[in-house]
Design a protein around this motif. Structure first.
Motif, mmCIF file in Angstrom:
data_model
loop_
_atom_site.group_PDB
_atom_site.id
_atom_site.type_symbol
_atom_site.label_atom_id
_atom_site.label_comp_id
_atom_site.label_asym_id
_atom_site.label_seq_id
_atom_site.Cartn_x
_atom_site.Cartn_y
_atom_site.Cartn_z
ATOM 1 N N VAL A 225 0.820 -1.215 0.000
ATOM 2 C CA VAL A 225 0.000 0.000 0.000
ATOM 3 C C VAL A 225 0.854 1.266 0.000
ATOM 4 C CG1 VAL A 225 -1.934 -1.112 1.138
ATOM 5 C CG2 VAL A 225 -0.179 -0.014 2.535
ATOM 6 N N ILE A 226 2.133 1.116 0.297
ATOM 7 C CA ILE A 226 3.044 2.262 0.351
ATOM 8 C C ILE A 226 4.460 1.717 0.265
ATOM 9 C CG2 ILE A 226 3.268 2.232 2.884
ATOM 10 C CD1 ILE A 226 3.194 5.314 2.833
ATOM 11 N N SER A 227 5.391 2.542 -0.141
ATOM 12 C CA SER A 227 6.785 2.099 -0.207
ATOM 13 C C SER A 227 7.329 1.904 1.205
ATOM 14 C CB SER A 227 7.639 3.145 -0.933
ATOM 15 O OG SER A 227 7.752 4.314 -0.133
ATOM 16 N N PRO A 228 8.339 1.060 1.380
ATOM 17 C CA PRO A 228 8.936 0.905 2.709
ATOM 18 C C PRO A 228 9.447 2.234 3.284
ATOM 19 C CG PRO A 228 9.651 -0.874 1.286
ATOM 20 C CD PRO A 228 8.897 0.096 0.410
ATOM 21 N N GLU A 229 10.008 3.083 2.413
ATOM 22 C CA GLU A 229 10.491 4.386 2.884
ATOM 23 C C GLU A 229 9.337 5.262 3.377
ATOM 24 O OE1 GLU A 229 13.366 3.018 -0.361
ATOM 25 O OE2 GLU A 229 11.204 2.945 0.011
ATOM 26 N N GLY A 230 8.228 5.236 2.617
ATOM 27 C CA GLY A 230 7.067 6.032 3.022
ATOM 28 C C GLY A 230 6.468 5.532 4.317
ATOM 29 N N CYS A 231 6.392 4.221 4.458
ATOM 30 C CA CYS A 231 5.869 3.629 5.686
ATOM 31 C C CYS A 231 6.751 3.987 6.873
ATOM 32 C CB CYS A 231 5.778 2.112 5.523
ATOM 33 S SG CYS A 231 5.204 1.235 6.991
ATOM 34 N N ALA A 232 8.069 3.904 6.686
ATOM 35 C CA ALA A 232 8.995 4.225 7.771
ATOM 36 C C ALA A 232 8.870 5.688 8.196
ATOM 37 C CB ALA A 232 10.425 3.926 7.343
ATOM 38 N N SER A 233 8.652 6.556 7.218
ATOM 39 C CA SER A 233 8.504 7.982 7.535
ATOM 40 C C SER A 233 7.263 8.239 8.385
ATOM 41 C CB SER A 233 8.410 8.800 6.240
ATOM 42 O OG SER A 233 9.611 8.727 5.519
ATOM 43 N N ILE A 234 6.201 7.476 8.120
ATOM 44 C CA ILE A 234 4.954 7.662 8.859
ATOM 45 C C ILE A 234 4.999 6.979 10.226
ATOM 46 C CG2 ILE A 234 2.482 7.115 8.875
ATOM 47 C CD1 ILE A 234 2.596 7.375 5.786
ATOM 48 N N LEU A 235 5.414 5.709 10.245
ATOM 49 C CA LEU A 235 5.362 4.933 11.485
ATOM 50 C C LEU A 235 6.504 5.259 12.435
ATOM 51 C CD1 LEU A 235 4.307 1.333 10.375
ATOM 52 C CD2 LEU A 235 2.889 3.169 11.286
ATOM 53 N N TYR A 236 7.711 5.419 11.882
ATOM 54 C CA TYR A 236 8.892 5.607 12.730
ATOM 55 C C TYR A 236 9.438 7.023 12.694
ATOM 56 C CZ TYR A 236 8.806 0.507 12.049
ATOM 57 O OH TYR A 236 8.427 -0.806 11.969
ATOM 58 N N ARG A 237 8.811 7.874 11.861
ATOM 59 C CA ARG A 237 9.311 9.240 11.667
ATOM 60 C C ARG A 237 10.760 9.247 11.195
ATOM 61 N NH1 ARG A 237 4.557 9.567 12.471
ATOM 62 N NH2 ARG A 237 3.449 11.062 13.794
ATOM 63 N N ASP A 238 11.127 8.176 10.459
ATOM 64 C CA ASP A 238 12.510 8.052 10.022
ATOM 65 C C ASP A 238 12.559 7.156 8.787
ATOM 66 O OD1 ASP A 238 15.215 7.770 9.671
ATOM 67 O OD2 ASP A 238 15.616 6.887 11.643
ATOM 68 N N ALA A 239 12.775 7.762 7.616
ATOM 69 C CA ALA A 239 12.811 6.994 6.366
ATOM 70 C C ALA A 239 13.966 6.007 6.333
ATOM 71 C CB ALA A 239 12.917 7.951 5.176
ATOM 72 N N ALA A 240 14.983 6.222 7.168
ATOM 73 C CA ALA A 240 16.125 5.318 7.206
ATOM 74 C C ALA A 240 15.753 3.947 7.760
ATOM 75 C CB ALA A 240 17.249 5.927 8.049
ATOM 76 N N LYS A 241 14.572 3.861 8.383
ATOM 77 C CA LYS A 241 14.131 2.574 8.930
ATOM 78 C C LYS A 241 13.288 1.793 7.920
ATOM 79 C CE LYS A 241 14.389 3.664 13.833
ATOM 80 N NZ LYS A 241 13.692 3.623 15.148
ATOM 81 N N ALA A 242 13.533 2.045 6.635
ATOM 82 C CA ALA A 242 12.785 1.360 5.579
ATOM 83 C C ALA A 242 12.952 -0.147 5.644
ATOM 84 C CB ALA A 242 13.223 1.878 4.216
ATOM 85 N N ARG A 243 14.136 -0.595 6.065
ATOM 86 C CA ARG A 243 14.391 -2.038 6.182
ATOM 87 C C ARG A 243 13.413 -2.670 7.187
ATOM 88 N NH1 ARG A 243 19.262 -4.733 5.229
ATOM 89 N NH2 ARG A 243 20.250 -2.676 5.030
ATOM 90 N N ASP A 244 13.225 -1.993 8.324
ATOM 91 C CA ASP A 244 12.302 -2.513 9.340
ATOM 92 C C ASP A 244 10.867 -2.504 8.823
ATOM 93 O OD1 ASP A 244 14.448 -2.746 11.106
ATOM 94 O OD2 ASP A 244 14.164 -0.724 11.892
ATOM 95 N N ALA A 245 10.517 -1.453 8.099
ATOM 96 C CA ALA A 245 9.167 -1.359 7.556
ATOM 97 C C ALA A 245 8.906 -2.470 6.548
ATOM 98 C CB ALA A 245 8.962 0.011 6.903
ATOM 99 N N ALA A 246 9.904 -2.741 5.710
ATOM 100 C CA ALA A 246 9.747 -3.799 4.708
ATOM 101 C C ALA A 246 9.492 -5.145 5.371
ATOM 102 C CB ALA A 246 10.988 -3.864 3.823
#
Length: 320
Positions: A225-246
């Motif tokens: 529904v969203i890119s891992p980077e976008g999800c990380a920005s919303i959930l963790y307030r940190d796009a660098a956590k894209a790996r965790d979001a994925a």
């Protein structure tokens, strides 16, 4: 051998570079016989490639799905279809080259095809807007589906987008409405529709041309529904956590098959579709042909019912 290696492929890159150097020496006739050494290195590289790709994490799958040498929509069109006739424009605003489509012949059948095209060179990426469609791209898709319905042609779509274009111009021209209309038209088609996720399947920009009777997915593609980077920005307030979001989002083909979001996985060559594009495309062609064969005897009412039931069932298993 690809020209671009991902960060986790560095050990493979080193081995393959060494193999290429030794092969160059063997062809020039310089140095001692190195055939045994070459064989050992090739065996080691093949094993390392197989081991690496047999256990890719969701984040690594995301990287593979975005590989610049991965086959694009235009590659699938070139190798799977005959007599492709592109149809341009939405008859309202203009022609969006992020979505391409038209009439073609697929293994003896006349079909309507459409898909996202990201482009490969800098010039073509800009022209295709990196596969991120404006509203006119989705209105073009609706126009193509209406034509397909009128001429009783199956619809095949190839999904590869990070998402619909998120800029001001798209919003001014009705991006959300255009995506909704395109999704609705997929669901109301009287003809069979098969969609294949070939790289990234991101957000409403993907579902707008993927609300099909059969949704297939290349082994190392992603769908969310969203890119891992976008999800990380919303959930963790940190796009660098894209790996965790994925990891948390369940975006891989294996996860989505278990969740019944997709219907089948198209296996890729060892090392990903970018290592052997023609073989990957050929395997996709067989999967598409099989999916179409399963739908061709259904009536328009049955096709719409199957599509409706398919999407209503997602997430409902186990609920009363």
């Amino acid at each position: 051998m690809p020209t671009t290696y991902l960060d986790f492929e560095k050990p493979i890159a080193e081995l393959e570079t060494k193999i290429a150097e030794l092969e160059s020496l063997s062809t020039t006739g310089e140095g001692p016989s190195i055939s045994d050494e070459l064989k050992k290195l090739k065996d080691k590289a093949a094993k390392q490639l197989k081991d690496t790709y047999s256990s890719l994490s969701p984040w690594r799958k995301t990287q593979v799905a975005r590989h610049p040498e991965r086959p694009h929509c235009t590659d699938f069109i070139e190798h799977l279809f005959d007599d492709f006739q592109e149809l341009a424009g939405d008859r309202v605003f203009g022609n969006d080259e992020a979505v391409i489509g038209g009439l073609a012949t697929f293994r003896g059948r006349s079909v309507m095809i459409m898909g996202h095209e990201k482009g490969r060179t800098t010039e073509s990426r800009l022209r295709h807007n990196f596969g991120m469609a404006h509203p006119e791209g989705y209105r073009k898709a609706v126009r193509l589906m209406e034509l397909a319905d009128g001429f009783k042609l199956p619809v095949l779509s190839f999904v590869d987008t990070a998402g619909a274009f998120p800029g001001k111009a798209g919003e001014e021209r009705g991006q959300a409405e255009a995506i909704a209309r395109s999704t609705e038209r997929c669901l109301t088609l009287d003809v069979p529709m098969v969609s294949l996720i070939i790289g990234e399947g991101g957000s409403g920009g993907a579902i707008a041309i993927a609300a099909a009777n059969k949704v297939l997915m290349m082994e190392h593609s992603i769908y969310s529904v969203i890119s891992p980077e976008g999800c990380a920005s919303i959930l963790y307030r940190d796009a660098a956590k894209a790996r965790d979001a994925a990891e948390a989002m369940k975006i891989t083909a294996d996860d989505l098959l278990k969740l019944k979001v997709i219907d089948a996985i198209v296996k890729e060559p060892v090392g990903g579709a970018h290592r052997d594009p023609q073989r990957a495309i050929s395997q996709a062609g067989r999967a598409i042909e099989k999916a179409l064969g399963e739908l061709e005897n259904l009536s328009p009412a049955e096709l719409k019912r199957q599509r409706r039931d398919r999407f209503y069932a997602i997430g409902r298993e186990g609920l009363n």
